[in-house]
Design a protein around this motif. Structure first.
Motif, PDB file in Angstrom:
ATOM      1  N   THR A 155       0.850  -1.191   0.000  1.00  0.00           N
ATOM      2  CA  THR A 155       0.000   0.000   0.000  1.00  0.00           C
ATOM      3  C   THR A 155       0.881   1.236   0.000  1.00  0.00           C
ATOM      4  OG1 THR A 155      -1.670  -1.152   1.321  1.00  0.00           O
ATOM      5  CG2 THR A 155      -1.843   1.231   1.236  1.00  0.00           C
ATOM      6  N   GLY A 156       0.493   2.220  -0.800  1.00  0.00           N
ATOM      7  CA  GLY A 156       1.182   3.507  -0.785  1.00  0.00           C
ATOM      8  C   GLY A 156       0.373   4.493   0.037  1.00  0.00           C
ATOM      9  N   VAL A 157       1.052   5.248   0.885  1.00  0.00           N
ATOM     10  CA  VAL A 157       0.385   6.276   1.686  1.00  0.00           C
ATOM     11  C   VAL A 157       0.982   7.624   1.292  1.00  0.00           C
ATOM     12  CG1 VAL A 157      -0.142   7.117   4.008  1.00  0.00           C
ATOM     13  CG2 VAL A 157       0.028   4.649   3.591  1.00  0.00           C
ATOM     14  N   LEU A 158       0.188   8.432   0.615  1.00  0.00           N
ATOM     15  CA  LEU A 158       0.639   9.758   0.193  1.00  0.00           C
ATOM     16  C   LEU A 158       0.098  10.791   1.182  1.00  0.00           C
ATOM     17  CD1 LEU A 158       1.933  11.698  -1.864  1.00  0.00           C
ATOM     18  CD2 LEU A 158      -0.263  11.728  -3.072  1.00  0.00           C
ATOM     19  N   ILE A 159       1.016  11.499   1.834  1.00  0.00           N
ATOM     20  CA  ILE A 159       0.601  12.482   2.836  1.00  0.00           C
ATOM     21  C   ILE A 159       0.665  13.878   2.216  1.00  0.00           C
ATOM     22  CG2 ILE A 159       1.084  13.437   5.125  1.00  0.00           C
ATOM     23  CD1 ILE A 159       2.382  10.665   5.754  1.00  0.00           C
ATOM     24  N   VAL A 160      -0.464  14.572   2.231  1.00  0.00           N
ATOM     25  CA  VAL A 160      -0.527  15.946   1.719  1.00  0.00           C
ATOM     26  C   VAL A 160      -0.981  16.873   2.846  1.00  0.00           C
ATOM     27  CG1 VAL A 160      -0.995  15.206  -0.666  1.00  0.00           C
ATOM     28  CG2 VAL A 160      -2.920  15.658   0.882  1.00  0.00           C
ATOM     29  N   ASP A 161      -0.804  18.156   2.630  1.00  0.00           N
ATOM     30  CA  ASP A 161      -1.216  19.160   3.616  1.00  0.00           C
ATOM     31  C   ASP A 161      -2.638  19.594   3.287  1.00  0.00           C
ATOM     32  OD1 ASP A 161      -1.604  21.525   5.138  1.00  0.00           O
ATOM     33  OD2 ASP A 161       0.534  22.000   5.074  1.00  0.00           O
ATOM     34  N   ILE A 162      -3.555  19.347   4.205  1.00  0.00           N
ATOM     35  CA  ILE A 162      -4.978  19.645   3.955  1.00  0.00           C
ATOM     36  C   ILE A 162      -5.227  21.125   3.688  1.00  0.00           C
ATOM     37  CG2 ILE A 162      -5.655  20.016   6.379  1.00  0.00           C
ATOM     38  CD1 ILE A 162      -8.220  18.332   5.721  1.00  0.00           C
ATOM     39  N   ARG A 163      -4.299  21.983   4.128  1.00  0.00           N
ATOM     40  CA  ARG A 163      -4.515  23.433   3.997  1.00  0.00           C
ATOM     41  C   ARG A 163      -4.183  23.946   2.604  1.00  0.00           C
ATOM     42  NH1 ARG A 163      -0.470  25.282   8.537  1.00  0.00           N
ATOM     43  NH2 ARG A 163       0.764  23.818   7.269  1.00  0.00           N
ATOM     44  N   HIS A 164      -3.481  23.129   1.800  1.00  0.00           N
ATOM     45  CA  HIS A 164      -2.991  23.632   0.517  1.00  0.00           C
ATOM     46  C   HIS A 164      -3.336  22.684  -0.629  1.00  0.00           C
ATOM     47  CE1 HIS A 164      -0.736  26.480   2.890  1.00  0.00           C
ATOM     48  NE2 HIS A 164      -0.110  25.495   3.516  1.00  0.00           N
ATOM     49  N   LYS A 165      -3.412  23.253  -1.813  1.00  0.00           N
ATOM     50  CA  LYS A 165      -3.584  22.444  -3.016  1.00  0.00           C
ATOM     51  C   LYS A 165      -2.351  21.552  -3.186  1.00  0.00           C
ATOM     52  CE  LYS A 165      -4.240  23.044  -7.981  1.00  0.00           C
ATOM     53  NZ  LYS A 165      -4.483  24.001  -9.065  1.00  0.00           N
ATOM     54  N   PRO A 166      -2.531  20.264  -3.511  1.00  0.00           N
ATOM     55  CA  PRO A 166      -1.370  19.398  -3.733  1.00  0.00           C
ATOM     56  C   PRO A 166      -0.407  19.992  -4.767  1.00  0.00           C
ATOM     57  CG  PRO A 166      -3.350  18.069  -3.612  1.00  0.00           C
ATOM     58  CD  PRO A 166      -3.794  19.514  -3.605  1.00  0.00           C
TER      59      PRO A 166
END
Length: 198
Positions: A111-122
């Motif tokens: 499984t790949g887990v991609l962590i992004v910042d919810i406050r900003h556009k990817p």
């Protein structure tokens, strides 16, 4: 199979492809840009404050780090990308290391887990990483970290922007998460355990 994430230990740091671990155990690959709180997410999952290194300045994960979970699976911490103030040659080394990991280890990634910042556009780099996970054919979970930094009214529009930018469908998994408060932890753990069963 049941999986106790509280039983986690550091096993190996791979600075070059010859150090990659291949022993048949499932691998959960965690990726995200340097200042997104990836180490904090990992530490929250395993119930430890300092298993994964949390740096005051972003970009401290310069190798691929393997953590053995309950003797049954690996949590693989990939180098952060896109932000760290390091030399171009060092950034290129990270990129080559990551690319080789995805090319050679595609069948090892459960499984790949991609962590992004919810406050900003990817970012463009987030999109590249998202594409790499898709190309491996492994299931991907997108974790939108830093939920605690938003007001409740901001959450839904923020998630919609992430879905739109990454072109997520209804089948794709997007979890609002707070490494600080623990929101989303139980859901992410459940999905990782389910991935091992599958």
């Amino acid at each position: 199979m049941p999986l106790n994430f509280n039983k986690a230990e550091f096993v190996r740091s791979a600075g070059e492809p010859k150090d990659f671990l291949r022993d048949g155990l499932p691998q959960f690959a965690f990726a995200g840009r340097s200042n997104v709180g990836k180490s904090s997410v990992i530490n929250r999952l395993v119930g430890r404050k300092n298993l994964a290194y949390v740096g005051a300045s972003p970009g401290k994960t310069t190798h691929i780090n393997y953590f053995l979970i309950d003797q049954k699976a690996y949590l693989v911490d990939l180098p952060g990308y896109g932000y760290a103030k390091v030399s171009r040659s060092e950034k290129e080394r990270w990129a080559r290391l990551m690319e080789t990991y995805f090319q050679r280890e595609a069948d090892a990634i459960t499984t790949g887990v991609l962590i992004v910042d919810i406050r900003h556009k990817p970012t463009a780099n987030d999109l590249v990483m998202h594409d790499w996970f898709r190309q491996t054919g492994c299931p991907e979970i997108v974790v939108a970290n830093k939920l605690d930094k938003l007001k409740k009214s901001q959450v839904e529009p923020a998630l919609e922007l992430i879905q739109e930018t990454l072109e997520l469908t209804e089948r794709d998994i997007l979890i609002p998460f707070s490494a600080e408060k623990g929101s989303g932890k139980d859901e992410l753990l459940r999905l990782l355990v389910d991935a091992c069963r599958g």
